[in-house]
Design a protein around this motif. Structure first.
Motif, PDB file in Angstrom:
ATOM      1  N   ARG A 153       0.816  -1.229   0.000  1.00  0.00           N
ATOM      2  CA  ARG A 153       0.000   0.000   0.000  1.00  0.00           C
ATOM      3  C   ARG A 153       0.843   1.269   0.000  1.00  0.00           C
ATOM      4  O   ARG A 153       0.355   2.353  -0.313  1.00  0.00           O
ATOM      5  N   GLY A 154       2.130   1.164   0.374  1.00  0.00           N
ATOM      6  CA  GLY A 154       2.968   2.343   0.470  1.00  0.00           C
ATOM      7  C   GLY A 154       2.660   3.139   1.729  1.00  0.00           C
ATOM      8  O   GLY A 154       2.058   2.628   2.678  1.00  0.00           O
ATOM      9  N   THR A 155       3.033   4.415   1.726  1.00  0.00           N
ATOM     10  CA  THR A 155       2.826   5.239   2.918  1.00  0.00           C
ATOM     11  C   THR A 155       1.343   5.453   3.216  1.00  0.00           C
ATOM     12  O   THR A 155       0.999   5.835   4.347  1.00  0.00           O
ATOM     13  N   ASP A 156       0.469   5.200   2.247  1.00  0.00           N
ATOM     14  CA  ASP A 156      -0.967   5.328   2.508  1.00  0.00           C
ATOM     15  C   ASP A 156      -1.431   4.361   3.593  1.00  0.00           C
ATOM     16  O   ASP A 156      -2.465   4.587   4.222  1.00  0.00           O
ATOM     17  N   PHE A 157      -0.676   3.280   3.813  1.00  0.00           N
ATOM     18  CA  PHE A 157      -1.055   2.325   4.856  1.00  0.00           C
ATOM     19  C   PHE A 157      -1.131   3.011   6.213  1.00  0.00           C
ATOM     20  O   PHE A 157      -2.025   2.732   7.020  1.00  0.00           O
ATOM     21  N   PHE A 158      -0.217   3.944   6.471  1.00  0.00           N
ATOM     22  CA  PHE A 158      -0.207   4.626   7.763  1.00  0.00           C
ATOM     23  C   PHE A 158      -1.366   5.609   7.876  1.00  0.00           C
ATOM     24  O   PHE A 158      -1.882   5.849   8.974  1.00  0.00           O
ATOM     25  N   MET A 159      -1.811   6.159   6.741  1.00  0.00           N
ATOM     26  CA  MET A 159      -3.014   6.982   6.740  1.00  0.00           C
ATOM     27  C   MET A 159      -4.246   6.109   6.965  1.00  0.00           C
ATOM     28  O   MET A 159      -5.183   6.505   7.665  1.00  0.00           O
ATOM     29  N   ASP A 160      -4.219   4.912   6.378  1.00  0.00           N
ATOM     30  CA  ASP A 160      -5.363   4.000   6.529  1.00  0.00           C
ATOM     31  C   ASP A 160      -5.620   3.656   7.991  1.00  0.00           C
ATOM     32  O   ASP A 160      -6.771   3.510   8.419  1.00  0.00           O
ATOM     33  N   ILE A 161      -4.529   3.495   8.749  1.00  0.00           N
ATOM     34  CA  ILE A 161      -4.685   3.122  10.162  1.00  0.00           C
ATOM     35  C   ILE A 161      -5.534   4.150  10.895  1.00  0.00           C
ATOM     36  O   ILE A 161      -6.305   3.807  11.800  1.00  0.00           O
ATOM     37  N   ILE A 162      -5.454   5.415  10.453  1.00  0.00           N
ATOM     38  CA  ILE A 162      -6.218   6.491  11.087  1.00  0.00           C
ATOM     39  C   ILE A 162      -7.569   6.692  10.415  1.00  0.00           C
ATOM     40  O   ILE A 162      -8.604   6.772  11.085  1.00  0.00           O
ATOM     41  N   SER A 163      -7.561   6.739   9.076  1.00  0.00           N
ATOM     42  CA  SER A 163      -8.783   7.120   8.361  1.00  0.00           C
ATOM     43  C   SER A 163      -9.677   5.936   7.998  1.00  0.00           C
ATOM     44  O   SER A 163     -10.894   6.102   7.839  1.00  0.00           O
ATOM     45  N   ASP A 164      -9.099   4.767   7.857  1.00  0.00           N
ATOM     46  CA  ASP A 164      -9.889   3.582   7.487  1.00  0.00           C
ATOM     47  C   ASP A 164      -9.298   2.347   8.161  1.00  0.00           C
ATOM     48  O   ASP A 164      -8.776   1.439   7.510  1.00  0.00           O
ATOM     49  N   PRO A 165      -9.378   2.288   9.488  1.00  0.00           N
ATOM     50  CA  PRO A 165      -8.737   1.181  10.210  1.00  0.00           C
ATOM     51  C   PRO A 165      -9.299  -0.188   9.849  1.00  0.00           C
ATOM     52  O   PRO A 165      -8.567  -1.177   9.918  1.00  0.00           O
ATOM     53  N   ALA A 166     -10.551  -0.239   9.449  1.00  0.00           N
ATOM     54  CA  ALA A 166     -11.125  -1.542   9.057  1.00  0.00           C
ATOM     55  C   ALA A 166     -10.397  -2.095   7.837  1.00  0.00           C
ATOM     56  O   ALA A 166     -10.123  -3.308   7.758  1.00  0.00           O
ATOM     57  N   TYR A 167     -10.088  -1.220   6.881  1.00  0.00           N
ATOM     58  CA  TYR A 167      -9.352  -1.666   5.700  1.00  0.00           C
ATOM     59  C   TYR A 167      -7.940  -2.089   6.077  1.00  0.00           C
ATOM     60  O   TYR A 167      -7.448  -3.129   5.623  1.00  0.00           O
ATOM     61  N   ALA A 168      -7.267  -1.277   6.902  1.00  0.00           N
ATOM     62  CA  ALA A 168      -5.906  -1.619   7.318  1.00  0.00           C
ATOM     63  C   ALA A 168      -5.884  -2.969   8.027  1.00  0.00           C
ATOM     64  O   ALA A 168      -4.992  -3.793   7.797  1.00  0.00           O
ATOM     65  N   GLU A 169      -6.878  -3.195   8.859  1.00  0.00           N
ATOM     66  CA  GLU A 169      -6.962  -4.464   9.577  1.00  0.00           C
ATOM     67  C   GLU A 169      -7.175  -5.636   8.621  1.00  0.00           C
ATOM     68  O   GLU A 169      -6.533  -6.693   8.750  1.00  0.00           O
ATOM     69  N   GLU A 170      -8.032  -5.442   7.624  1.00  0.00           N
ATOM     70  CA  GLU A 170      -8.301  -6.506   6.662  1.00  0.00           C
ATOM     71  C   GLU A 170      -7.061  -6.803   5.812  1.00  0.00           C
ATOM     72  O   GLU A 170      -6.764  -7.965   5.510  1.00  0.00           O
TER      73      GLU A 170
END
Length: 453
Positions: A153-170
């Motif tokens: 995912r690149g650096t967007d993964f760290f944004m996902d943890i905040i903005s879309d944690p369900a996606y990051a978890e999946e």
């Protein structure tokens, strides 16, 4: 005699049994190429050269345990990441297939035995097992689920943890399934220990790990235990705050680098009866120090820490050009501690490497972002911190200046020491620390820079 074999020392230590010796496990990844005159790329793509290098490591460093291959991009390459290869480092990920596509790979994408470089790795594992597997504990290394998610995912993964944690978890759940699949392949090839190497963990808050990712780690380590072998969780960077949650991952051991105080960290791992592994400094001691510096560091560590549940290792994958004699000095200190203590009793380690002039931060005409890293080319946590700043640089252009200082260059080590940087990687703005071992969200970084414009 079996109880004194190196392999048994490692396995008993990871099983939390009492042993009379301290286990020694050198993480000689790319460095194995150096001692045979190969490039890192050669041993990571040519099974015969990898086997040749591993046999040299075994001969020179008499390890109790050793990894077969230290390359966290094997799984990423199969899953569509583009790699940039190097002569002295493992490859780095330069293209992330999910960067603009917030999806979860289907289960059919989980690597098979026949995919990518896996066949070569399995063949070398079997050859090494046959050659030295009776006396040496062999480690199969996996790219941990959080780091693999960041590769995809690149650096967007760290944004996902905040903005879309369900996606990051999946996404991390999927990467955990990849880990479990490769763990099975590696155990079938004869590995005694499966190590989940997840440097990115130090960049994620303990609360986020516990809430979103701990279950995935526990599933991996439960499965490794079901396979009948032992396990270890590797982390890079300042994971001091993450030690408690990592100790609850159900790994048999946790491997840390020089950013973490091993004496204090062991107090936490001992509470959970987890073995701690580490943490000889890679650059200031192993790469740039003398033989006596290395010997003294190891002796001092062994004299200040309880030997139960302890494996001594370099802090992470050993830099390519570490002098062979320095590593042999570490072996001497571990295996012949009393004699080594006598040799170094009057030795004073070298201080700051050179004098460095710092910028006049008060006179700057625009914000100056400085990144203090281990090396963004080899440390995944450093890579994604640097990339986070580069992403903002693309947005803001010439509004600010930036520089990276790597802790494998003498002048940068001196600069890091003079700045008083305590933890790597870290971001400083105009000479003041803003983020220490945490990758900031993009908007937070932008706002911090704008405050000084």
């Amino acid at each position: 005699m079996e109880d004194t074999m190196g392999k048994e020392v490692v396995l008993k230590t990871l099983r939390h049994e009492q042993v009379d010796e301290v286990a020694w496990v050198p993480f000689s990844g790319a460095h194995a190429a150096f001692i045979k005159g190969y490039t890192a790329t050669e041993i990571l793509t040519d099974g015969d050269k990898l086997f040749d290098a591993l046999m040299e490591v075994h001969k020179l460093y008499t390890p109790d345990g050793m990894p077969i291959m230290f390359d966290l991009q094997i799984e990423a390459e199969i899953l569509g990441c583009k790699l940039m290869w190097a002569d002295e480092n493992p490859p780095s990920v330069v293209k992330h297939p999910l960067r603009k596509e917030k999806t979860i790979p289907c289960k059919c994408k989980i690597p098979k035995k026949t995919d990518g470089r896996i066949p070569m790795v399995l063949e070398v594992m079997e050859r090494v097992k046959k050659e030295i597997g009776d006396d040496t504990a062999l480690y199969g290394l996996l790219c941990g689920p959080a780091t693999l998610a960041s590769h995809l995912r690149g650096t967007d993964f760290f944004m996902d943890i905040i903005s879309d944690p369900a996606y990051a978890e999946e996404l991390v759940d999927f990467c955990a399934e990849v880990n479990i699949a490769l763990a099975k392949y590696y155990v079938e090839a004869g590995m005694d220990v499966i190590a989940v190497v997840d440097p990115i963990i130090s960049q994620i808050s303990p609360k986020a790990i516990e809430t979103h990712f701990l279950a995935s780690f526990q599933a991996i380590f439960d499965e490794i235990r079901n396979l009948g072998v032992l396990s270890c969780l590797f982390v890079c960077g300042d994971a001091t705050n993450q030690m408690d949650v990592m100790a609850r991952s159900r790994a048999d051991g946790i491997s840390i680098d020089e950013n973490v105080n091993i004496v204090e960290a062991k107090k936490i791992t001992d509470q959970y009866n987890v073995t701690i592994c580490g943490n000889i400094p890679l650059t200031t001691v192993m790469l740039f120090g003398s033989q006596l510096d290395n010997m003294k560091y190891v002796v001092d560590m062994m004299d200040t820490i309880d030997h139960h549940n302890l494996v001594i290792s370099p802090g992470c994958d050993m830099p390519f050009r570490i002098p062979v004699d320095n590593t042999i000095a570490c072996v001497q200190a571990i295996k012949h501690t009393d004699e080594s203590r006598e040799m170094v009793k009057n030795h004073e380690a070298a201080g700051t490497l050179m004098d460095i002039d710092l910028p006049d931060y008060d006179a700057l005409t625009k914000p100056f972002v400085e990144l203090f890293t281990l090396d963004a080319d080899t440390c995944a946590a450093c890579t994604y911190m640097v990339n986070a700043v580069k992403d903002v640089k693309e947005i803001m252009g010439d509004d600010f200046d930036m520089a990276e200082y790597k802790y494998n260059r003498k002048e940068d080590i001196a600069r890091t020491q003079k700045m008083g940087v305590e933890h790597l990687p870290s971001i400083y703005i105009n000479g003041k620390v803003r983020w220490s071992s945490i990758i900031p969200p993009r908007e937070e970084l932008i706002n911090a820079i704008k405050e000084l414009m």
